[in-house]
Design a protein around this motif. Structure first.
Motif, PDB file in Angstrom:
ATOM      1  N   ASP A 180      -8.504  -1.948  -5.194  1.00 35.55           N
ATOM      2  CA  ASP A 180      -8.928  -1.083  -3.652  1.00 35.55           C
ATOM      3  C   ASP A 180      -9.684  -2.510  -3.008  1.00 35.55           C
ATOM      4  O   ASP A 180     -10.812  -3.087  -3.715  1.00 35.55           O
ATOM      5  CB  ASP A 180      -9.558  -0.160  -3.949  1.00 35.55           C
ATOM      6  CG  ASP A 180      -9.290   0.719  -4.557  1.00 35.55           C
ATOM      7  OD1 ASP A 180      -8.032   0.631  -4.081  1.00 35.55           O
ATOM      8  OD2 ASP A 180      -9.065   2.195  -5.414  1.00 35.55           O
ATOM      9  N   ALA A 228     -11.537  -4.449   1.118  1.00 36.84           N
ATOM     10  CA  ALA A 228     -11.592  -3.812   1.928  1.00 36.84           C
ATOM     11  C   ALA A 228     -10.079  -3.760   3.026  1.00 36.84           C
ATOM     12  O   ALA A 228      -9.883  -5.014   2.982  1.00 36.84           O
ATOM     13  CB  ALA A 228     -12.918  -4.085   3.015  1.00 36.84           C
ATOM     14  N   PRO A 229     -10.407  -3.198   4.050  1.00 37.45           N
ATOM     15  CA  PRO A 229      -8.711  -3.882   5.241  1.00 37.45           C
ATOM     16  C   PRO A 229      -9.519  -5.061   5.724  1.00 37.45           C
ATOM     17  O   PRO A 229     -11.081  -4.307   5.801  1.00 37.45           O
ATOM     18  CB  PRO A 229      -9.104  -2.030   6.445  1.00 37.45           C
ATOM     19  CG  PRO A 229      -9.325  -1.216   5.455  1.00 37.45           C
ATOM     20  CD  PRO A 229     -10.654  -1.973   4.512  1.00 37.45           C
ATOM     21  N   SER A 230      -8.692  -6.254   6.012  1.00 37.38           N
ATOM     22  CA  SER A 230      -9.237  -7.321   7.163  1.00 37.38           C
ATOM     23  C   SER A 230      -8.182  -8.162   7.015  1.00 37.38           C
ATOM     24  O   SER A 230      -7.287  -7.867   6.974  1.00 37.38           O
ATOM     25  CB  SER A 230     -10.663  -7.893   5.705  1.00 37.38           C
ATOM     26  OG  SER A 230      -9.865  -8.375   4.507  1.00 37.38           O
ATOM     27  N   ALA A 273      -4.772  -8.493   4.771  1.00 37.42           N
ATOM     28  CA  ALA A 273      -3.375  -8.492   6.134  1.00 37.42           C
ATOM     29  C   ALA A 273      -2.118  -9.277   5.841  1.00 37.42           C
ATOM     30  O   ALA A 273      -0.874  -8.941   5.191  1.00 37.42           O
ATOM     31  CB  ALA A 273      -3.616  -7.970   7.054  1.00 37.42           C
ATOM     32  N   CYS A 285      -0.275  -3.595   9.327  1.00 36.27           N
ATOM     33  CA  CYS A 285      -0.725  -1.645   9.858  1.00 36.27           C
ATOM     34  C   CYS A 285      -1.052  -1.153   8.761  1.00 36.27           C
ATOM     35  O   CYS A 285      -2.347  -0.531   8.595  1.00 36.27           O
ATOM     36  CB  CYS A 285      -0.157  -0.726  10.957  1.00 36.27           C
ATOM     37  SG  CYS A 285       0.749  -1.787  12.445  1.00 36.27           S
ATOM     38  N   ILE A 289      -2.691  -1.876   6.268  1.00 43.12           N
ATOM     39  CA  ILE A 289      -3.630  -2.079   5.238  1.00 43.12           C
ATOM     40  C   ILE A 289      -5.320  -1.264   6.417  1.00 43.12           C
ATOM     41  O   ILE A 289      -5.360  -0.629   5.627  1.00 43.12           O
ATOM     42  CB  ILE A 289      -3.998  -3.704   5.852  1.00 43.12           C
ATOM     43  CG1 ILE A 289      -2.702  -4.337   5.278  1.00 43.12           C
ATOM     44  CG2 ILE A 289      -5.714  -4.184   5.822  1.00 43.12           C
ATOM     45  CD1 ILE A 289      -3.701  -4.138   3.937  1.00 43.12           C
ATOM     46  N   TRP A 290      -5.106  -0.370   7.540  1.00 46.09           N
ATOM     47  CA  TRP A 290      -5.984   0.091   8.050  1.00 46.09           C
ATOM     48  C   TRP A 290      -5.383   1.637   7.654  1.00 46.09           C
ATOM     49  O   TRP A 290      -3.947   1.939   8.944  1.00 46.09           O
ATOM     50  CB  TRP A 290      -6.144   0.008   9.604  1.00 46.09           C
ATOM     51  CG  TRP A 290      -7.107  -1.203   9.387  1.00 46.09           C
ATOM     52  CD1 TRP A 290      -8.471  -1.472   9.659  1.00 46.09           C
ATOM     53  CD2 TRP A 290      -6.516  -3.036  10.020  1.00 46.09           C
ATOM     54  NE1 TRP A 290      -8.546  -3.036   9.359  1.00 46.09           N
ATOM     55  CE2 TRP A 290      -7.277  -3.548   9.607  1.00 46.09           C
ATOM     56  CE3 TRP A 290      -5.012  -3.909   9.479  1.00 46.09           C
ATOM     57  CZ2 TRP A 290      -7.767  -4.789   9.567  1.00 46.09           C
ATOM     58  CZ3 TRP A 290      -5.187  -4.392   9.837  1.00 46.09           C
ATOM     59  CH2 TRP A 290      -5.817  -5.595   9.581  1.00 46.09           C
ATOM     60  N   PRO A 291      -5.572   2.436   7.248  1.00 48.24           N
ATOM     61  CA  PRO A 291      -5.096   3.873   7.468  1.00 48.24           C
ATOM     62  C   PRO A 291      -5.143   5.071   8.535  1.00 48.24           C
ATOM     63  O   PRO A 291      -4.003   5.744   9.125  1.00 48.24           O
ATOM     64  CB  PRO A 291      -5.640   4.827   6.483  1.00 48.24           C
ATOM     65  CG  PRO A 291      -6.969   3.915   5.861  1.00 48.24           C
ATOM     66  CD  PRO A 291      -6.993   2.508   6.447  1.00 48.24           C
ATOM     67  N   GLU A 292      -6.192   4.191   9.849  1.00 52.41           N
ATOM     68  CA  GLU A 292      -5.889   4.654  10.888  1.00 52.41           C
ATOM     69  C   GLU A 292      -4.351   4.890  11.575  1.00 52.41           C
ATOM     70  O   GLU A 292      -4.565   5.199  12.888  1.00 52.41           O
ATOM     71  CB  GLU A 292      -7.222   4.710  11.554  1.00 52.41           C
ATOM     72  CG  GLU A 292      -6.906   3.236  11.528  1.00 52.41           C
ATOM     73  CD  GLU A 292      -7.880   3.049  11.116  1.00 52.41           C
ATOM     74  OE1 GLU A 292      -8.984   1.547  11.165  1.00 52.41           O
ATOM     75  OE2 GLU A 292      -8.254   3.716   9.859  1.00 52.41           O
ATOM     76  N   LEU A 293      -3.311   3.492  11.115  1.00 52.61           N
ATOM     77  CA  LEU A 293      -2.218   2.811  12.102  1.00 52.61           C
ATOM     78  C   LEU A 293      -1.261   3.466  10.801  1.00 52.61           C
ATOM     79  O   LEU A 293      -0.672   2.725  10.834  1.00 52.61           O
ATOM     80  CB  LEU A 293      -3.214   1.372  11.920  1.00 52.61           C
ATOM     81  CG  LEU A 293      -3.845   0.608  12.307  1.00 52.61           C
ATOM     82  CD1 LEU A 293      -4.113  -1.095  12.841  1.00 52.61           C
ATOM     83  CD2 LEU A 293      -4.145   0.987  14.087  1.00 52.61           C
TER      84      LEU A 293
END
Length: 249
Positions: free
Chosen positions: A42, A44-46, A50, A89, A91-95
Motif C-alpha cells: 500500500d 499513498a496516492p501521488s 500514478a 484516476c 490511484i485516487w479512490p475518489e476518482l
C-alpha cells in the motif's frame, strides 16, 4: 530455386521482426518489474505512484503506435492510452467513476477495432455462438449479483447504472474479440474480464481475496499485453499479405 530463396527470405524476415518486437517490449517488462517491486505494498496516492502504475501501459501505447501509425489512436493504441488514464484516476479512490469511464471508452475503441477489416472473421461456428452466450450470461449474472452490494454504497444512484453500462461494454468487447478468432485477442479480453471481476468483488465488499492487488494488476497487465501483441500481429500479417500480393502481381 526462387521458391527456396523466397522461403528463406521470409524466415529471416519473421526472425528479424520478432527480434525487433522483443526489443520494443523491454520497456514494458522493465516498468512492470518496477511497479511490482515498489508499489504492490500500500502506497499513498501521488503523481509518482500514478506514473509508475501507468508506465507499462504507456509503453504498449508506443508499441501499437510504432507498428500501426497514427490511425491506431482510434484503435488499440487509443484504448491503451485511455486505459493509462484510467490507471492514473484509480490511484485516487475518489476518482473511481472517472477511471471507470476511461476504461469504458477504451473498451469501446477496442470493440471498434475488432470490427475493422483487418480483423474480419469467417462465419461463426456453433462453438463460438456458445462462447458468446456464456460471455453474456457471465456479464449479466455478475451485474445482477452485484446490484444489492452496489445499493449499499453512498453513491448507489451513480454506481448502479454506471456499472451496468461498463459491464455491457466489456462484454461487447469480449464478444467481438471472440469473433476475430485470434487467440491473443480473445485471451486478452477474457483475462481483462477476470481482472475487472476481481476488482468488482473486492471493491464492493462481496468477498475478501488475499493478494487481491497482485491478482488484479497481474491479470490486467497480461490482458493489455495480449491485446497489444494481437493487434501488432494483425498488422504484420496484413503487411505480409500485401507483400505477397505485390510479388504475385
Amino acid at each position: 530455386m526462387d521458391i527456396l530463396e523466397t522461403s528463406a527470405y521470409d524466415r529471416r524476415q519473421r526472425r528479424n521482426t520478432w527480434c525487433v518486437l522483443f526489443l520494443h517490449l523491454l520497456p514494458f517488462f522493465a516498468s512492470c518489474t518496477i511497479y511490482f517491486y515498489l508499489w504492490i505494498p500500500d502506497s499513498a496516492p501521488s503523481l509518482l505512484a500514478a506514473g509508475i502504475k501507468a508506465a507499462p501501459i504507456l509503453s504498449l501505447v508506443f508499441l501499437a503506435f510504432s507498428y500501426n501509425g497514427g490511425r491506431s489512436l482510434m484503435g488499440v493504441a487509443g484504448g491503451l492510452l485511455l486505459s493509462a488514464g484510467g490507471d492514473i484516476c484509480l490511484i485516487w479512490p475518489e476518482l473511481f467513476i472517472h477511471g471507470m469511464g476511461c476504461f469504458a471508452l477504451a473498451h469501446l475503441l477496442y470493440s471498434v477495432t475488432f470490427l475493422s477489416s483487418r480483423y474480419s472473421a469467417t462465419s461463426s461456428s456453433y462453438s463460438f455462438f456458445f462462447l458468446y452466450l456464456v460471455l453474456w450470461l457471465i456479464g449479466g449474472g455478475l451485474y445482477v449479483y452485484l446490484v444489492p452490494f452496489l445499493q449499499l454504497d453512498p453513491e448507489a444512484d451513480v454506481l448502479v447504472p454506471a456499472i451496468g453500462g461498463y459491464v455491457l461494454l466489456i462484454v461487447i468487447m469480449a464478444t467481438l474479440a471472440a469473433r476475430t478468432r485470434r487467440p491473443l485477442i480473445l485471451l486478452g479480453s477474457l483475462v481483462f474480464m477476470a481482472s475487472d471481476l476481481t476488482i468488482a468483488l473486492t471493491k464492493f465488499n462481496v468477498v475478501d481475496i488475499e493478494y487481491e492487488r497482485h491478482i488484479i494488476m497481474t491479470t490486467y497487465y497480461l490482458a493489455q499485453l495480449m491485446i497489444a501483441l494481437g493487434d501488432v500481429k494483425a498488422v504484420l500479417e496484413e503487411a505480409a499479405d500485401d507483400i505477397h500480393k505485390w510479388k504475385r502481381s
